[in-house]
Each structure stands twice: as C-alpha cells, then as structure tokens.
Write an enzyme that holds these catalytic residues in place. Structure first.
Site, mmCIF file in Angstrom:
data_model
loop_
_atom_site.group_PDB
_atom_site.id
_atom_site.type_symbol
_atom_site.label_atom_id
_atom_site.label_comp_id
_atom_site.label_asym_id
_atom_site.label_seq_id
_atom_site.Cartn_x
_atom_site.Cartn_y
_atom_site.Cartn_z
ATOM 1 N N GLU A 1 0.846 -1.117 -0.049
ATOM 2 C CA GLU A 1 -0.203 -0.217 -0.079
ATOM 3 C C GLU A 1 0.851 1.333 -0.020
ATOM 4 O OE1 GLU A 1 -3.750 -2.066 2.152
ATOM 5 O OE2 GLU A 1 -2.445 -0.889 3.474
ATOM 6 N N ASP B 1 -3.308 -9.008 17.934
ATOM 7 C CA ASP B 1 -2.099 -9.306 17.533
ATOM 8 C C ASP B 1 -1.144 -10.297 18.326
ATOM 9 O OD1 ASP B 1 -3.206 -7.974 15.183
ATOM 10 O OD2 ASP B 1 -1.522 -6.717 14.987
ATOM 11 N N ALA C 1 -7.109 -7.304 11.661
ATOM 12 C CA ALA C 1 -8.211 -6.532 12.260
ATOM 13 C C ALA C 1 -9.380 -7.660 12.465
ATOM 14 C CB ALA C 1 -8.731 -5.530 11.551
#
Lengths: 450, 450
Positions: free
Chosen positions: B166, B299, B315
C-alpha cells in the site's frame, strides 16, 4: 527579473498570485510547505477542524503559475549589498524583494511565560494547545484531590482580542456541551473558562456597543469575562492578576504581538526604523526608505492611513498590500507609476462560540446569528483551495448539528505545567504501592452497572 | 466486578463494547486518547487523509456506555499478586484483565535502523513519514548536485506485506501524478519507488495467483518490485541488498513485527510462554495458563486454529477475539460456560495504488477495480464513527477525482538522514558567501516568463 517573496501568508501569497502575468521569476520562500488560513486556527486548537482543513500546500496553490517557484526554507538574514536573501543553507539573489514575515507573540519581556502559556499563530501551536486542553480533562478525570481537579478544570485565556474571544468561547462550548457526557468522575459542565483583558472591554477594535454585546454573549456562554485586569505573573499552577490569584491547569496567551525576528534583521540591514512593536516603517508605496526595490507588507509593515491611524494587522489589509505591490511591480516593468497604497477598511468580524458573532461593515453593525452567518460566509469564501472550502463546510455543518468535535486528538505529548502540590509524592496507602489505586477515588458521577 | 482492558485498538475496543450490558465496571486504558483505524494509516502517511479522519476519540465512542470509563495512561507492568495494573503514575485494580497491547516493529535486532527507516503503526509515525516523503521532494527541487537529487528522489519500502504494498503503490501515485505539475526544477514523474521483499512474491499471505497479479499491478504503477532480496544494511544514504546498493533519500520499514514491550512484562508476570515474535501463548479460551481471569487478544495473542495455523494478526481476528472474551465474561457472570474461540477467516484484502486491489473471500478471488470497490466498501463500513465514515468518503471521492492530496502538510521537522556527500561543506564561489546562490542551479524545467 527576480522577485523574491519572504512569507506565504495572506500578504506574500497574494503578491505572488498578483505577479502571475508579469515578466519576472517569482520565488516564494516560507518555513512551512503550506499557506495557513489563520482566522480558523482556533478551530484546530479546540478540535473542530483538522490542520489540513485550513492549510493549502503552497506548491499546489501555485502549480499553474509557471513563473512562480516555492522554496521551503528558513530565512535568517538579508544582504542588501549583494542583493541576496540569506537562508540557513543557501543564498537567493533578488532584484525586487517583498517581505511578509508577519508577527509573533509578545510576552512583554516575560519570555518564561511562553512555555507556560502558549499562543496561537501556527499549526504546531494549535495542536499543542489542543493537546493541553484535552489532557487537562483526561487528568482531571482521574485526579483524586478536589482542589487539584478544580485547578485542572480551570482555563485562563489572556487577551480579549478576536483570538482570545474565539478561544474562550469555543473552549466553553467544548467543555460545557461536547465533553458533557464523556466523563464518569468529573462534570465538564463545571469547567471554568476565564477571559482576562487589561482594557475595560473585550474586542476594543470594535465600536463600544459591539464590544459590550460581545462581552454579554461570552458570559451567556459561561465564560467569566474579567476586564480591566493585568496579568502580573504566570507560573506552573496558574496566573496572578494583581492581588487576585487564579489557579489554572491551562493558560493560553492572546495578549500581544511583536514583529517576527526577521523584522529586526531587515530594519538593521536596510537601515530603516521600526515602531515599538518592531513593525518596519514603510513609505506610502510600501517600499523601504532608500530601498525602492524592497517592500514590506502585511502585519510587519507600519503604515498610517490619511487620519494617522495605523493600518491594522488583519488579513484584508495584508491581502490588499500584497495585491498592491504586485500591481506596482507590474506597472513599473511597463515604465508606469502607481499612486500610494490606500487601505480600504472592509470592516471587522469576530465570532463568539457556536452561533454568535459581532460584525461591523462600514457603518453597519450586526450581532447574533446574522453576524455569525456573515462571518461563516466570508471565511468560507476566502479559504484558498476550493477543496478545503467544501470539506470544511461539511465538517462544520456536521460538527454544528452534532456538537461533535471529531478532531479531538492528543497528538503531541504536552509539557503540562503541574501545580507544586500535585508534583510532590503523596503518602501511599500501602508500602509496596508506588501509586494510589483508582478504587479509592471519589466517584462524582455514579457509575451505572446494569 | 472490575474489568480492565489494556489497549483501545480493534480487540480492546470490541471487548469493551461487548461488555456494555454486563454487570461490571469496564476501564479501558490506552496511551492515546483515540482509537486508530490502522488499515487506512498509509493514507495519512501519503497525505490523502488527515489523522482525525481515521481516529475516533475513545471517550466519544464509549460515551453512552455508562459502565465504561477511559483512562489515558502508560501501562508499565502487571502485578498479579495484588491483581493490579501498574501505570507510570498510579495502579488500577482488576478482577478480570484483557490485554490487547498489539505489536510493534521488528528490526531483527538492528535497532539503529529504526531512526533511519521508520515504520507505520501510529499517527506520529504516519506524520513523520509524510514529512520525510514531502521534504525529500522539497530538497530535491533545490538540490544542485544531480546524483544527490536522484538519491533524494529514490524511495525504498522494505517489506512486501499489505502495508509495504500500500505504501509503495500510493507513493508512486503521489510522485508520478499528484506532484507532477508542482515542481519547476525536478520531474517528480522520474521518482524511483523500490519495494524490497525477501520472499519470491509480495503479499505471500494471499494465494500465489493473487500475489503475482499484485506484483504486476505494482509494476504497472511504476514501482520496482525487487523480490528474493534481503536488506543487509541501512545507513544514512540508502540501503544495501547483498551486493547491490540503492542510494535513497527515504527508506520505510514494513518488514517485521514483534510483540509490544508489554507482552514480555505480561508473560514474565504470569509465567507463561511466548513465541519467537514475543506473542503470548494463550489457552483455547484466550486466557493465560494458570490465570483464568487474564486474557490476551489481538495481534499479541498466539493461538492456532484446528489445522495448527497461527491465527493471523489482522483486524477481523482481533475484533472476533474481543467480542469472544466479552461474551465469555458475560456468560461466566451468569454461571455459564462458552466453547473455545474459533476464528472465522473472512478473507484478505490489500489495495494497490489508486483503484486496484486483490481480494480473497473464502474461496473466491478478485482483482482490479472490483476488488478495490470491495476494499473501499468494507473499510468505510468498518470505520467506527459515522461522522468519520461520511467525511472520509467525501474526502476520498474528491481526492480520487482530482488526484489531489490536501493533507500534504509537513508538520514535524523530519530528521532526514543525509548522504555523506551532501553534508560536507562545498566550496563556495565567493569568500563571503557561506552558501551557493540559486541562480547557478540547473533548471531542468524551463521557467516560463510571460
């Protein structure tokens, strides 16, 4: 011909744009990479708007103006002999120079106050104020000591000009409405916001009837307006006003301005005079005496109108001056002269909290919602980039309806001054507990357990 | 009963919300005063969105949940004997503890790289990256030395996971399109963006066909994808990949994660094991062995699914875990038990630049615009606060149409590493000139003077 402009505020940016069709190379130098729409800075400081809502990247604003280049850098001095601007790491030659370096805060020689009571001129100051204000509530929520909690929930704004009035009004609205339901141990509605000014009224630049109405509107918002009082001291735990002491967790400064340090460098290099606030005295065409190719515009310029009144340090004056100097340079390039600068006073506007304002347009005076709508319209129309204008309007409309403030982020870790009392270690209930447990704290609001 | 949650990310916040109708007092502790929507953080780092667009103040999110309180503070340790959380300046007692402290960057023991190549996990890291990226172009614009200019216009992203992909994709779009017309001396279109990964493909968590397509899409965007290469060194002037040297002005790190330091404190205090990345090994109900009232989610938790595969640090897993623990606590309060946690794999999504993405939903695979629309829809729907959702959509639509990036502000002053060459003083043309004049710099783009 090289035109160098120092400062990308209202004056400098308008000078650059005014030279778009002139036969010259324009270099606009600013410390930051963006133009800041300063009139809305208080909305960043109180969490209604994000920095990007009121900033336009200078390169983006000038991207289609092929004769303009932008240089992000720190100007440190002027060399008139070589006709060069001295930056930290380079020099830039000029044929014509326009200085629009603006003003900074004046703490009347009490420079130690700067850390204790930040002012509101830049994005970093706005986010610092935002962090201090929001952190005060975060700390108060978990503060066990009643007196310290009251102190943390007391905010003092020094200075009753437009910035001080706007800050105090929006702080009151933030505390009394937006934050009202979000805490469990404190009542943000009981927050004290005190606005202090040495004059007999706030907003003394307005006609007295408007000043009086502004003071009343502030008090209706829950701001304690304390006029006719001078701050004699600021320390880590609050402010002293003559005989009176106000213990406060957050003190904000909106009381005075002085020329940016560059103003003095310029005056020394050019051998011209400055006024008491450090503004550079300019000729009727905004040039410096003996330097017809050097101009000072915006807040840094000291020029008087026909009645001998100083042209005020407001955005419309800076914009007019920027446009005037651009026009003067264009005309001179064609061998023509222009008449001296004339300031057109368009009026004054100041907003007070959520939907109140005072406005003077020529001889007309407005107050209340009408003045506020006028203020809103004028400010939105002036936002440089269209994109910002539209999004700011939407952001605002939403904030207005919901009383929400979505930009309520603590992004810096504020160096909050603490009261002497709270920084001392307190006795702990048990030997092995370095700090006190939350369980023993008083719960002002009953925590509801379904 | 006191439930304390450490961390206001996806896991912690969903645990808090899941306890809204439970008979308990919930205290949510976070270092920041906001929940961060991390999947869009790269858009802040590249100037498309403002921090406030992807942050929701925790107090605001939980304002109607009367049994929840928020505490902004730094947790430093756990005291299981006293059943208290140790913060810097206080202690908080708990009956049930949920730790959702997340992961941080792993530099594989090369901690000096942290300053040289920042990672992207927090708002302050995003604004730091934004400042470094934009400042690189500002410096390149005025850099006289051709080699140094090329170096400043070279960006290396280390790590080909979703964040690295990204970042590289949006950096290429920023340089090749948004900035294209805004400079006068450089051609931002010639910017080099290099994505380095040690694996044979980017996005190895996706099926191989999607990984291959993602690599192709990146190359179409102008990103140099360099797979199968390990970074052997990072210094102030660039990166070394084995025998190969890439001189770069900006290096960004998206290569590895390790448990937050709190993870080790927790494991030590509770006497439980961690995996190689420091994740805490948890029981099938996400509690710690020997501590049935202490849970680790998100996490930081190491739990394997039925096939022995680690539940990924994404997520959706954190959200499911937060909801599960809340349900477990609710049921136990009523004397009932729950079955072990089961992860539902909803699929994976990663966006590549402007309008490309790869998506796997169960066994379905998508690429291109359709995947991108899916990505957009899912992310917007998940933004916590409705206000943000609407404004982010508008902000995005506008940015998308105009290719503008209004949040292109340099708000921190980046500690940009400089090449050894450029930090050496250079000979100046004249004795009294500390720095070189701009006039002598080569103009790559002809400055048009009308």
């Amino acid at each position: 011909m090289k035109v160098v402009i120092v400062g990308g505020g209202f004056g400098g940016l308008n000078a650059a744009i005014g030279l778009r069709s002139a036969d010259c190379e324009v270099t606009l130098i600013d410390r930051e990479n963006y133009h800041l729409f300063q009139p809305l800075l208080y909305q960043v400081a109180t969490g209604s708007l994000s920095p990007a809502n009121i900033c336009a990247p200078l390169r983006n604003v000038l991207r289609r103006q092929k004769n303009a280049t932008v240089l992000q850098g720190d100007v440190v001095d002027f060399d008139f002999e070589q006709r060069e601007i001295v930056l930290k790491d380079r020099r830039v030659p000029f044929d014509k120079l326009i200085v629009a370096a603006g003003m900074t805060h004046s703490y009347f020689g009490r420079n130690a106050w700067q850390q204790l009571a930040p002012g509101l001129k830049s994005i970093s100051e706005a986010t610092e104020i935002r962090a201090r204000v929001l952190s005060a509530f975060e700390q108060a929520e978990w503060e066990q000591d009643e007196v310290e909690r009251r102190r943390l929930m007391t905010f003092v704004v020094v200075g009753g000009g437009p910035t001080g009035v706007e800050l105090a009004g929006t702080l009151a609205d933030l505390a009394h409405h937006t934050l009202a339901k979000e805490f469990r141990h404190i009542h943000p509605q009981t927050t004290r916001v005190v606005l202090v000014d040495a004059e007999s009224h706030v907003l003394t630049q307005f006609p007295e009837s408007l000043s009086v109405k502004a003071g009343e509107a502030l008090e209706k918002l829950g701001v304690e307006v304390r006029t006719g009082l001078r701050v004699s001291d600021i320390d880590e735990a609050g402010v002293t006003l003559g005989d009176e002491r106000i213990d406060a967790g957050t003190v904000l400064w909106a009381a005075g301005v002085t020329a940016s340090p560059l103003g003095e460098k310029l005056a020394t290099a050019a051998g011209v005079e400055t006024d008491r606030a450090g503004r550079t005295l300019v000729q009727p065409d905004l040039s410096l005496a003996g330097h017809p190719d050097v101009f000072v515009i915006g807040d840094l310029a000291h020029l008087e109108d026909e009645e001998g009144k100083l042209i005020p340090g407001v955005a419309p004056a800076a914009i007019q001056e920027g446009k005037y100097v651009a026009k003067l340079i264009r005309k001179r390039l064609k061998g023509r002269e222009v008449s001296p600068f004339r300031y057109r006073d368009l009026g004054s506007l100041a907003t007070i909290g959520r939907a109140e304002a005072v406005a003077r347009l020529g001889r007309l005076q407005f107050t209340g919602h009408l003045a506020w709508l006028l203020w809103l319209f004028i400010h939105l129309m002036q936002l440089v980039a269209f994109e910002n204008r539209l999004l700011v309007l939407l952001q605002w409309t939403w904030s207005y309806i919901t009383r929400g403030r979505s930009a309520r982020l603590i992004t810096t870790h504020p160096h909050r001054p603490k009261s002497a009392a709270s920084s001392e270690p307190r006795p702990t209930p048990r030997e092995h507990r370095p700090t006190r447990p939350i369980a023993s704290e008083p719960q002002l609001v009953q925590s509801q357990c379904e």
